[in-house]
Design a protein around this motif. Structure first.
Motif, PDB file in Angstrom:
ATOM      1  N   THR A  65      10.601  -1.608  -5.335  1.00 18.06           N
ATOM      2  CA  THR A  65      11.268  -2.222  -6.487  1.00 18.06           C
ATOM      3  C   THR A  65      12.710  -2.631  -6.162  1.00 18.06           C
ATOM      4  O   THR A  65      13.371  -3.252  -6.997  1.00 18.06           O
ATOM      5  N   THR A 113       6.817  -2.897  -9.848  1.00 16.18           N
ATOM      6  CA  THR A 113       6.203  -2.176  -8.717  1.00 16.18           C
ATOM      7  C   THR A 113       4.973  -2.920  -8.200  1.00 16.18           C
ATOM      8  O   THR A 113       4.875  -3.218  -6.999  1.00 16.18           O
ATOM      9  N   ASN A 114       4.040  -3.223  -9.081  1.00 14.22           N
ATOM     10  CA  ASN A 114       2.738  -3.748  -8.633  1.00 14.22           C
ATOM     11  C   ASN A 114       2.766  -5.214  -8.221  1.00 14.22           C
ATOM     12  O   ASN A 114       1.995  -5.609  -7.351  1.00 14.22           O
ATOM     13  N   SER A 143      -7.093  -4.512  -8.089  1.00 21.90           N
ATOM     14  CA  SER A 143      -7.901  -3.578  -8.882  1.00 21.90           C
ATOM     15  C   SER A 143      -8.936  -4.405  -9.634  1.00 21.90           C
ATOM     16  O   SER A 143      -8.711  -5.605  -9.894  1.00 21.90           O
TER      17      SER A 143
END
Ligand code: NAD
Length: 252
Positions: A65, A113-114, A143
């Motif tokens: 991040t 973050t992702n 995912s």
């Protein structure tokens, strides 16, 4: 036939290797012959993992991040080993909340973050490859929630859907530089983080939604990880590969 999954002489960076899938990915890649750069925020966990692995392992701190942390990380990678060959963009997080309870802080934390974190690491990794005039393979850990939605997971599903599009966009633009970009979209994989929930009645009932009627194991991801990391996938780019026991195709 030569072993097309062999990673001897290759170096793989695994982000978020301090626990869960990242830790397992690191061990799998090392077992296939790769040298490793393992990185995350929890250095103690990484040092412990290094002790568990026989091959070459470089341990470096990384907070995806923070742009400063990512730049420092890649400057240390460059001064230690030059450029790596494989990036497993695994660091991720979730903060499950009903949409009505979401706030800026939670939303930004999950997206940062992702999605932005994965972009930041992939961009710097790519810059080094291009500078060295070298090909490589990027594996983004998306995912099944990047392809469908679930309750309490608007921020996570949105971030992973963004990662799916980032994978395809990068694949398109980097193909002529011989940099392949693919994503794994795992279904529910049993890890120490969710084993308590899946041991409950609610958890056991949830598993019945999965056509194969079980959770994934970390080792269920080994085949696709090695496929995408190695020459075995030399003509694959822009692919999003679900590994989910059929969860995405459960009946409407
Ligand atoms: P985990 O929480 O054990 O692993 C996430 C890793 O990312 C940890 O090592 C954590 O420290 C690291 N991380 C988080 N924020 C970071 C940051 N700012 N900088 C650097 N590292 C950071 O969970 P996991 O299940 O192993 O998840 C790994 C990846 O797989 C994630 O991207 C997750 O979204 C994805 N995934 C997991 C499942 C599953 O069922 N376990 C399913 C689909 C996708």
């Amino acid at each position: 036939m030569k072993d097309i999954f062999n990673l001897d002489g290759k170096t793989a960076i695994v982000t978020g290797a301090s626990s869960g899938l990242g830790k397992h990915f690191a061990k799998t890649l090392s077992a296939a012959g790769a040298n490793l750069v393992i990185c995350a925020r929890r250095m103690q966990n990484l040092e412990k993992l290094k002790d568990e692995i026989d091959g070459e392992v470089l341990v470096l701190p990384l907070d995806v991040t923070s742009e400063e942390s990512v730049l420092n990380f890649f400057s240390k990678v460059e001064s230690s080993i030059g450029s790596a060959d494989i990036l497993v963009n695994n660091a991720g997080t979730s903060d499950p909340k009903r949409f009505k309870d979401l706030d800026e802080e939670s939303w930004n934390y999950v997206l940062e973050t992702n999605l932005s974190g994965a972009y930041r690491v992939a961009k710097n990794f790519t810059d080094l490859l291009i500078k060295d005039n070298k090909g490589g393979s990027i594996i983004n850990i998306a995912s099944i929630l990047g392809l469908r939605v679930g309750i309490n997971l608007a921020s996570y599903a949105t971030a992973k859907a963004g990662l799916v599009q980032l994978t395809k966009s990068m694949a398109l633009e980097l193909a002529r530089s011989n940099i392949r970009v693919n994503a794994i979209a795992p279904g529910y994989i049993l890890t120490e983080i969710n084993d308590d929930f899946f041991a409950t009645t609610d958890g056991q009932n949830y598993i019945k939604n999965i056509p194969m009627n079980r959770l994934g194991l970390e080792s269920d991801l080994d085949g696709v990880l090695l496929l995408l990391s190695s020459e075995a996938s030399s003509f694959m780019t822009g692919s999003i590969i679900p590994v989910d026991g059929g969860h995405l195709i459960n009946p409407l």
